[in-house]
Design an enzyme around this catalytic site. Sequence first.
Site, PDB file in Angstrom:
ATOM      1  N   HIS A   5       0.851  -1.194   0.000  1.00 44.51           N
ATOM      2  CA  HIS A   5       0.000   0.000   0.000  1.00 44.51           C
ATOM      3  C   HIS A   5       0.882   1.238   0.000  1.00 44.51           C
ATOM      4  O   HIS A   5       1.732   1.406   0.866  1.00 44.51           O
ATOM      5  CB  HIS A   5      -0.913   0.025   1.232  1.00 44.51           C
ATOM      6  N   TYR A  54      -9.072   6.316   7.041  1.00 47.13           N
ATOM      7  CA  TYR A  54      -9.193   6.748   8.426  1.00 47.13           C
ATOM      8  C   TYR A  54     -10.213   7.882   8.442  1.00 47.13           C
ATOM      9  O   TYR A  54      -9.937   8.959   7.907  1.00 47.13           O
ATOM     10  CB  TYR A  54      -7.843   7.265   8.946  1.00 47.13           C
ATOM     11  N   TYR A  71       4.226   6.634   9.762  1.00 49.64           N
ATOM     12  CA  TYR A  71       3.330   5.515   9.426  1.00 49.64           C
ATOM     13  C   TYR A  71       4.120   4.364   8.787  1.00 49.64           C
ATOM     14  O   TYR A  71       3.949   3.206   9.152  1.00 49.64           O
ATOM     15  CB  TYR A  71       2.216   5.989   8.487  1.00 49.64           C
TER      16      TYR A  71
END
Length: 400
Positions: free
Chosen positions: A76, A203, A387
Amino acid sequence: MATPHRTQVAIIGAGPAGLLLGHLLQRRGIDTVVLESRGRAYVERRQRAGILEQGTVDVLRASGAGERLDRRGLRHDGIELRFDGEGHRIDFPSLTGGRSVTVYAQTEVVKDLIALRLETGAPLVFEAEALDVTGIDTDAPQVRYRHGGREHVLTCDVVAACDGFHGIGRRALPNARTFERVYPYSWLGILADVAPSCDELIYAHHPNGFALHSMRTPEISRLYLQVPPDEDLANWSDARIWDELATRFAIDGGWKLDTGPITDRGVTPMRSFVTEPMRHGRLFLAGDAAHIVPPTGAKGLNLAAADVTLLASALLRWYRDGDETGLDGYSADALNRVWRAEQFSYFMTSMLHVAPEQDPFELKLQLAQLHYTARSEAAAASLAENYVGLPLPGVAELTA
Ligand SMILES: Cc1cc2nc3c(=O)[nH]c(=O)nc-3n(C[C@H](O)[C@H](O)[C@H](O)COP(=O)(O)OP(=O)(O)OC[C@H]3O[C@@H](n4cnc5c(N)ncnc54)[C@H](O)[C@@H]3O)c2cc1C
């Protein structure tokens, strides 16, 4: 399997931390015994994390545990932040020098590591519950454990407590200091037999609360809803779950959430927790045994992998060269990374969740931060860098 009584490194817990540590050490010729209180089927089915940082993928791949991950993992390159009726994509490679994350369930990482260990014949004892750890100030510490209805003692050079938040390892650490934050909400998580309605994780910040659209495979979706702490699952019919998810993911111009049979569900409390130090004498803590993060930053499994990579490389230097510096620095080095991840997880959690009776001022601050992250390359780069995860030291040495 015969009950083992002597090894170099005794590892308590066959979660990702214990299994990866055992794998990294065995392949460099260091003997380990892994004791796991539950049965194999239980350990392999326990639904938990699913996002692997670049560094976690690198260590699994370089150590020969990445074959199925490379075939089935989904790379991703970004996530979407959804708020105020709009979606905003954060692109990882362009903001982090080409780094990304991989969607590959924790259950699969655990299955791969168990299969590799059983192939080598290295001891992995299921239904072996560690009862206590003693002698950590000596050079022959011991783990007392129960297996097959009897008690046994495993003597070793070093004990690695990889036994999760509810394990016994942490209790043996004298003078430990703990830091904790319990959040006033939980996550209701579901696994559903339906293709994800998005290509990347979403999110969502919504007045009703946070929602996350994640996935396990191209056929299986993983979705979460913010709910009150200790929410009773009985309050949530399938229809109510799907309706609430659709509400929280709605955007201007429309977006369709596909639904399907729910195959697993559970409520996870949100907690931040750190124990300091992570070592005393011959006892080392790793993974959830030492720290917990709320899952919003997708860091728990990755921190466990980072701890044991650091610990394995320190142990390798100790056994091979008699060099103790890695072991002496383990706690401080691991805690540096842990606190960075704690801060990031806290940041993501506070930005995206709606506290009970939230002050409108707080809401405005959250939206200001979300807009800033969506518009500013510097803010987006900071989120992206955290992240995908900071580089993991020690991988090259371990896998050379
Ligand atoms: C419901 C849930 C959802 C999560 N979602 C995410 C997510 O989306 N993203 C993310 O990054 N992280 C997530 N996490 C966190 C992540 O799963 C953990 O950080 C990760 O499992 C840590 O690995 P570990 O090996 O340190 O601990 P664990 O996975 O907890 O493994 C510890 C092992 O030790 C065994 N054990 C315990 N006591 C003993 C004993 N006395 N003797 C022998 N064995 C013992 C346990 O049975 C277990 O197998 C989630 C956690 C939970 C609970």
